[in-house]
Design an enzyme around this catalytic site. Structure first.
Site, PDB file in Angstrom:
ATOM      1  N   THR A  90       0.799  -1.174  -0.041  1.00  0.00           N
ATOM      2  CA  THR A  90      -0.068   0.029  -0.052  1.00  0.00           C
ATOM      3  C   THR A  90       0.985   1.255   0.012  1.00  0.00           C
ATOM      4  O   THR A  90       0.400   2.323  -0.172  1.00  0.00           O
ATOM      5  CB  THR A  90      -1.007   0.067   1.455  1.00  0.00           C
ATOM      6  OG1 THR A  90       0.088   0.000   2.482  1.00  0.00           O
ATOM      7  CG2 THR A  90      -2.121  -0.960   1.202  1.00  0.00           C
TER       8      THR A  90
ATOM      9  N   GLY B 231      12.836 -10.067   4.253  1.00  0.00           N
ATOM     10  CA  GLY B 231      11.472  -9.250   4.300  1.00  0.00           C
ATOM     11  C   GLY B 231      11.310  -8.669   5.500  1.00  0.00           C
ATOM     12  O   GLY B 231      10.289  -7.795   5.987  1.00  0.00           O
TER      13      GLY B 231
ATOM     14  N   GLU C  52      17.716   3.825  -1.507  1.00  0.00           N
ATOM     15  CA  GLU C  52      17.402   2.676  -1.912  1.00  0.00           C
ATOM     16  C   GLU C  52      16.991   2.567  -3.304  1.00  0.00           C
ATOM     17  O   GLU C  52      17.301   1.880  -3.975  1.00  0.00           O
ATOM     18  CB  GLU C  52      16.252   2.111  -0.615  1.00  0.00           C
ATOM     19  CG  GLU C  52      15.736   0.743  -1.183  1.00  0.00           C
ATOM     20  CD  GLU C  52      15.734  -0.036  -0.266  1.00  0.00           C
ATOM     21  OE1 GLU C  52      15.968   0.185   0.996  1.00  0.00           O
ATOM     22  OE2 GLU C  52      15.164  -1.303  -0.378  1.00  0.00           O
TER      23      GLU C  52
ATOM     24  N   ASP D 190       9.225   1.306   5.014  1.00  0.00           N
ATOM     25  CA  ASP D 190      10.655   0.434   5.873  1.00  0.00           C
ATOM     26  C   ASP D 190      11.250   1.695   6.715  1.00  0.00           C
ATOM     27  O   ASP D 190      11.635   1.680   7.758  1.00  0.00           O
ATOM     28  CB  ASP D 190      11.441  -0.305   5.034  1.00  0.00           C
ATOM     29  CG  ASP D 190      10.557  -1.306   4.271  1.00  0.00           C
ATOM     30  OD1 ASP D 190       9.555  -1.450   4.426  1.00  0.00           O
ATOM     31  OD2 ASP D 190      11.438  -1.892   3.339  1.00  0.00           O
TER      32      ASP D 190
HETATM   33  P1  ADP Z   1      15.518  -6.781   3.412  1.00  0.00           P
HETATM   34  O1  ADP Z   1      15.493  -5.459   3.458  1.00  0.00           O
HETATM   35  O2  ADP Z   1      14.027  -7.670   3.273  1.00  0.00           O
HETATM   36  O3  ADP Z   1      16.392  -7.630   4.266  1.00  0.00           O
HETATM   37  P2  ADP Z   1      16.472  -6.299   0.728  1.00  0.00           P
HETATM   38  O4  ADP Z   1      16.889  -6.977  -0.559  1.00  0.00           O
HETATM   39  O5  ADP Z   1      15.755  -5.145   0.556  1.00  0.00           O
HETATM   40  O6  ADP Z   1      15.989  -7.356   1.998  1.00  0.00           O
HETATM   41  O7  ADP Z   1      17.918  -5.808   1.183  1.00  0.00           O
HETATM   42  C1  ADP Z   1      19.003  -6.644   1.545  1.00  0.00           C
HETATM   43  C2  ADP Z   1      20.282  -6.028   1.059  1.00  0.00           C
HETATM   44  O8  ADP Z   1      20.824  -4.845   1.788  1.00  0.00           O
HETATM   45  C3  ADP Z   1      21.531  -7.037   1.343  1.00  0.00           C
HETATM   46  O9  ADP Z   1      21.715  -7.836  -0.078  1.00  0.00           O
HETATM   47  C4  ADP Z   1      22.533  -5.924   1.137  1.00  0.00           C
HETATM   48  O10 ADP Z   1      22.837  -5.558   0.049  1.00  0.00           O
HETATM   49  C5  ADP Z   1      22.056  -4.611   2.288  1.00  0.00           C
HETATM   50  N1  ADP Z   1      22.438  -4.948   3.663  1.00  0.00           N
HETATM   51  C6  ADP Z   1      21.234  -5.216   4.485  1.00  0.00           C
HETATM   52  N2  ADP Z   1      22.115  -5.255   5.830  1.00  0.00           N
HETATM   53  C7  ADP Z   1      23.233  -5.215   5.273  1.00  0.00           C
HETATM   54  C8  ADP Z   1      24.620  -5.422   6.274  1.00  0.00           C
HETATM   55  N3  ADP Z   1      24.350  -5.522   7.863  1.00  0.00           N
HETATM   56  N4  ADP Z   1      25.824  -5.077   5.801  1.00  0.00           N
HETATM   57  C9  ADP Z   1      25.896  -4.933   4.603  1.00  0.00           C
HETATM   58  N5  ADP Z   1      24.535  -4.645   3.536  1.00  0.00           N
HETATM   59  C10 ADP Z   1      23.499  -5.033   4.104  1.00  0.00           C
HETATM   60 MG    MG Z   2      14.637  -4.061   2.085  1.00  0.00          MG
END
Ligand code: ADP
Ligand code: MG
Length: 420
Positions: free
Chosen positions: A53, A151, A192, A204
């Site tokens: 949403t 997620g 992002e 988020d």
């Molecule tokens: P979600 O937000 O649901 O966990 P996403 O695909 O949106 O999944 O985000 C995950 C990505 O964010 C990872 O692949 C990485 O690129 C980045 N990321 C998230 N946390 C970290 C971290 N602690 N260190 C480095 N990169 C991170």
């Molecule tokens: Mg994410």
């Protein structure tokens, strides 16, 4: 991660903030042979209801997880001083050990310049600068207990931890009040969307920066206004079980963008700025006006029906919370899952099994949460039944031949802040 001997399933425990901060600080010292200026942290989130949403001007209702991403950071050059144009950003993450140390001029942290995980961190510095909040060079080391790609918004946790760190290190003062935090949210969203290239909405980042402990965040994405809705499960003898399905979401990126495009196309057909303008009592009329276009009319109609009914479900859910009837939200969660599965088509076999098994084991309600195609589900359960429901879900996964899921218990925790 810990394995409770009693239940044999995997639980993802949140770190104590002091321990998380010390991990990041120790990694910073090891990497840069220097003390960080401080350690800041920001939480992952879980959305109670209101899925897909946030890019439709709608409502959503996330809570912050106790699981946080920690950023130890040191300013290496002041913003706007002589030589600031040569400012450098250096980044490392305990979750990306193979990537080693990433380094680039601050001027090269914008769209199209950063590959991989550093886009989520360096992109925030770029977006702040683009909004007129100039920052300088910095070194940062990241460590996190937010499950990755589950997620639960590890991406926003990273962005928002960097945002509050840069805010304080460069004296921006934005994190001090909600209006300023809303500007930090905007910078994190740009990082992002434009630097990391993930077309997500703003739920988020708003959750991670603007929610309150003990409350769910009712976010109106039309004007970014929020209301903090008391959310006390323990007082009602309940708990929120989060099930990380560990399902690989291979098609997720393209499908997410496709849903967003479908909603925008439907809004154009209906002559509205966003689908928020279609109210439930006008839904039938709106659906009748949708014609075949890039997508067949019946597909577009189902997408619209999900968005409009989901926004109404957020309103219902919040009204129940306001009335002290948290025990009655289960059917609203169930209806949300059915809509996401059948109308919006963003569920996955693992999510459906998790939700069905949780309900069969006594959950009051259950639904997928987050963007879908994998990721996590949530189940509202009696506090004394948490282990039993987790075991039942793990067993159902085993029976279905899926990888073992992981579990966490979500309590509404606090937003991004300085930790040490
Ligand atoms: P979600 O937000 O649901 O966990 P996403 O695909 O949106 O999944 O985000 C995950 C990505 O964010 C990872 O692949 C990485 O690129 C980045 N990321 C998230 N946390 C970290 C971290 N602690 N260190 C480095 N990169 C991170
Ligand atoms: Mg994410």
């Amino acid at each position: 991660m810990s394995r409770h001997a009693a239940t044999g399933v995997t639980w993802v425990d949140a770190w104590e903030p002091a321990a998380g901060a010390e991990r990041a600080a120790a990694a910073f010292r090891a990497r840069f042979d220097a003390e960080p200026d401080g350690v800041w942290s920001a939480p992952g989130r879980v959305n109670l209801i209101g899925e897909h949403t946030d890019y439709n001007g709608g409502l959503c209702l996330p809570i912050d997880l106790p699981h946080r991403t920690y950023v130890a950071l040191r300013r290496t050059s002041a913003a706007g001083t002589p030589g600031a144009a040569d400012a450098v950003v250096r980044l490392a993450s305990a979750q990306e050990p193979d990537a080693g140390l990433w380094s680039a001029p601050l001027a090269d942290t914008g769209p199209g310049r950063v590959d991989g995980w550093p886009a989520y961190a360096a992109g925030v510095a770029w977006a702040l600068g683009a909004a007129g909040h100039t920052v300088g060079g910095f070194d940062a080391v990241v460590d996190s207990c937010v499950p990755y790609g589950a997620g639960l918004s590890s991406s926003a946790a990273l962005e928002c931890a960097v945002a509050v760190a840069l805010d304080e290190a460069f004296g921006l003062g934005l994190a001090d009040d909600d209006a300023g935090r809303t500007r930090l949210v905007a910078a994190c969203i740009r990082a992002e969307n434009e630097v990391a290239g993930a077309p997500t909405g703003g739920m988020d980042q708003s959750a991670s920066l603007r929610a309150r402990a003990g409350h769910a965040l009712l976010l109106d994405t039309l004007d970014q206004s929020v209301r903090h809705v008391p959310f006390d499960l323990a007082g009602s003898g309940l708990a929120l079980l989060v099930i990380d399905t560990k399902a690989e979401h291979r098609l997720a990126d393209g499908q997410y963008a496709a849903r967003r495009t479908a909603c925008e196309a439907a809004a154009r057909q209906l002559g509205v700025a966003t689908l928020r303008e279609v109210r439930p009592d006008g839904l039938d009329d709106a659906l009748a006006r949708i014609a075949d276009a890039d997508l067949p009319a019946d597909v577009t109609r189902r997408r619209v029906r999900h968005v409009v009914t989901e926004i109404a479900r957020v309103e219902t859910f919040v009204a129940l919370l306001d009335a002290g009837r948290v025990r009655d939200v289960g059917p609203v969660m169930d209806a949300s899952h059915a809509s996401l599965r059948d109308d919006y088509e963003v569920s996955a076999p693992e999510l459906d099994v998790a939700v069905d098994a949780a309900r069969a084991a006594g959950a009051l309600g259950a639904r997928m949460t987050g963007g879908g195609f994998g990721g996590s589900a949530i189940a509202l359960v009696e506090v004394g039944a948490v282990d039993d429901v987790a075991v039942a879900v793990a067993r159902a996964f085993d029976d279905a031949g899926f990888h073992p899921p992981a579990f966490l218990v979500a309590e509404a925790s606090g937003p991004a802040s300085r930790t040490a």
